[in-house]
Design an enzyme around this catalytic site. Structure first.
Site: not given
Ligand code: NAD
Length: 492
Positions: A152, A176, A179-180, A229, A284, A385
């Protein structure tokens, strides 16, 4: 609002309503207004997108690279022409300030620009006469249908760490979005449509967990690029690779900066403040812990607390706002609990943003800049985090101790040092176990022609996003050894 119909998917170049039985609200985090509904698309819709992408791949891979990149040139111009509208959409659904939204799209443009170099970047290599009259060449070929799953916090930028490279190399890609924040990609795909890309080369499927699992399980999807995450990264990496796919997963982070006694205090304070509180800490690469060394402790604490307390928190669309809200009320509660946890573990809350109230936006998920001073370096919070506007101050007696603190952390996304000493800077660069390193830089974000290089629990896989790693990820190497005997010209 209840009558809003869910936003469509983009499959085979057609905006297609989803048959999903469930849809979630997309909510403006500053105003709590429901902006749209997003469908949780079922596996059948993933399958439709994959089939379109597979069919498109057969002809797209034969389009000369020079022609493939013409669509990217068009896209770049369209994004520039529509920058204000896209930035506004990012701010409305994500909460960051308009300036931050524009900066994010600038990074997206840079990735398109690099991918426009594919006719050169995708070249293989060769050698004549590996044996008399026998030549050997390495050719790069696209891998097929690829998919990316994005978080997101950068609704526009992150898909561009993958998409321009994937399609310029001759693959097709399914995106994909989170969704937020799915509305930015609706706008971007409307522009992709205007480029005239052949049907099926790019597709957009909205959804959540089940949609992702359908991508992970689909036999025709050859690769998965994920950013999000660490817990979800582990799931994606495990399930995707068990299904034989090429998978790259960028995960969560807990970034440290080291402030040496010889650092330029004014510059350091300004940069660390931006790194910790920019995008409300939802980056991140945001700094989460500032480790002061020696006598830097007292003066840096006073300076950063003074600067953070002047930041203007507000709606990202309002001019003058320097920091927006966090994404959801749940995030706000979780961040508040992290602050509580820090206090329980012995930290002093020297700046507390939990009571932030923004006139006119009382329903928003605002939390002001927060600074925790001290507390346990081995406690639960040290390995968590926070992903919010919270900076922890820790202290080390010397640089070795500071580096040890960073290297003991499970995450390894980024770290920085602030110093005027080249000796300290080199030692830090050499010894620290994070994949992105800043020296007098607060957000060490690699440019598009370098890999976005997290380590340890911040990354699962081998090849990272962006640049040459992306070319490597989105191509397969084929090695050809060939013999064309000269005497055949006389015989045949
Ligand atoms: P998230 O992991 O909750 O979601 C990321 C994606 O995964 C979304 O598209 C979501 O729909 C999908 N998803 C969520 N739960 C799932 C599940 N159980 N099974 C399958 N798919 C699922 O992350 P977020 O809250 O949207 O974003 C924040 C996180 O992203 C933070 O931890 C941040 O550090 C990380 N991030 C990392 C980088 C990097 O380059 N390392 C860059 C940006 C963000």
């Amino acid at each position: 609002m209840a009558s809003l119909s869910p936003i469509p998917n983009f499959i085979n170049s057609v905006w297609t309503p989803s048959a999903a039985t469930e849809a979630l609200d997309v909510v403006n985090p500053a105003t709590a207004a429901v902006l749209a509904k997003v469908p949780l698309s079922p596996a059948s819709e993933v399958d439709a997108a994959v089939q379109a992408a597979e069919a498109a791949y057969r002809t797209w891979r034969r389009v000369p690279p020079q022609e493939r990149i013409q669509y990217l040139f068009k896209l770049r111009q369209l994004l520039l022409d529509n920058m204000d509208e896209i930035a506004r959409t990012i701010t409305e659904e994500n909460g960051k300030t308009l300036g931050e939204s524009r900066a994010e799209m600038q990074r997206a443009l840079e990735n398109i620009e690099v991918a426009c170099g594919i006719p050169t970047l995708m070249q293989g290599y060769n050698l004549e006469d590996i044996a008399p009259g026998i030549d050997e060449l390495m050719i790069r070929q696209p891998i097929g249908v690829t998919a990316c799953i994005v978080p997101f916090n950068f609704p526009g930028m992150i898909a561009f760490w993958f998409l321009p490279y994937a399609i310029a190399c001759g693959n097709t890609m399914i995106v994909k979005p989170s969704e937020r924040v799915p509305l930015t990609m609706q706008k971007i795909f409307a522009l992709l449509e205007q480029t005239g890309l052949p049907a099926g080369v790019v597709s957009l499927v909205n959804g959540g967990r089940a949609t992702v699992d359908a991508l992970l399980d689909h036999p025709a999807v050859k690769s998965i690029s994920f950013v999000g995450s660490t817990a979800v990264a582990r799931h994606i990496y495990t399930r995707g690779s068990a299904n034989g796919k090429r998978v790259q997963c960028q995960g969560g982070a807990k970034n440290h900066v080291v402030v040496m006694p010889d650092a330029d205090l004014e510059m350091t304070t300004k940069i660390v403040s931006d790194s910790a509180f920019g995008c409300a800490g939802q980056r991140c690469l945001a700094v989460s812990v500032a480790v002061t060394v020696g006598e830097a402790q007292g003066r840096f604490r006073d300076a950063i607390t003074g600067m953070a307390s002047t930041l203007k928190v507000g709606y990202g669309l309002d001019p003058g706002s320097q920091m927006g809200p966090v994404i959801t009320p749940e995030s706000k509660n979780r961040i508040a609990q992290c602050i509580e946890q820090g206090a329980k573990e012995g930290a002093k809350v020297v700046l507390d943003g939990r009571a932030a109230r923004i006139p006119g936006y009382e329903s928003g998920n605002f939390i002001g800049p927060t600074i925790l001073d001290g507390g346990s370096v081995n406690g639960a919070l040290a390995g968590t985090e926070i992903f919010g506007p919270v900076l922890t101050l820790a202290h080390a007696d010397d640089l070795d101790q500071a580096i040890h603190l960073i290297n003991s952390n499970p995450y390894g996304n980024a770290s920085s040092i602030f110093t005027t000493s080249g000796v300290h800077a080199r030692k830090f660069r050499y010894e620290v176990s994070t994949g992105n390193v800043g020296i007098n830089i607060g957000v060490a974000a690699p440019m598009a022609y370098f890999p976005f290089s997290g380590w340890k629990d911040s990354f699962l896989g081998t090849l990272h996003g962006q640049g040459r790693d992306a070319i490597e990820f989105f191509t397969d190497k084929k090695v050809v050894v060939e013999r064309w005997p000269a005497e055949w010209s006389r015989k045949f």
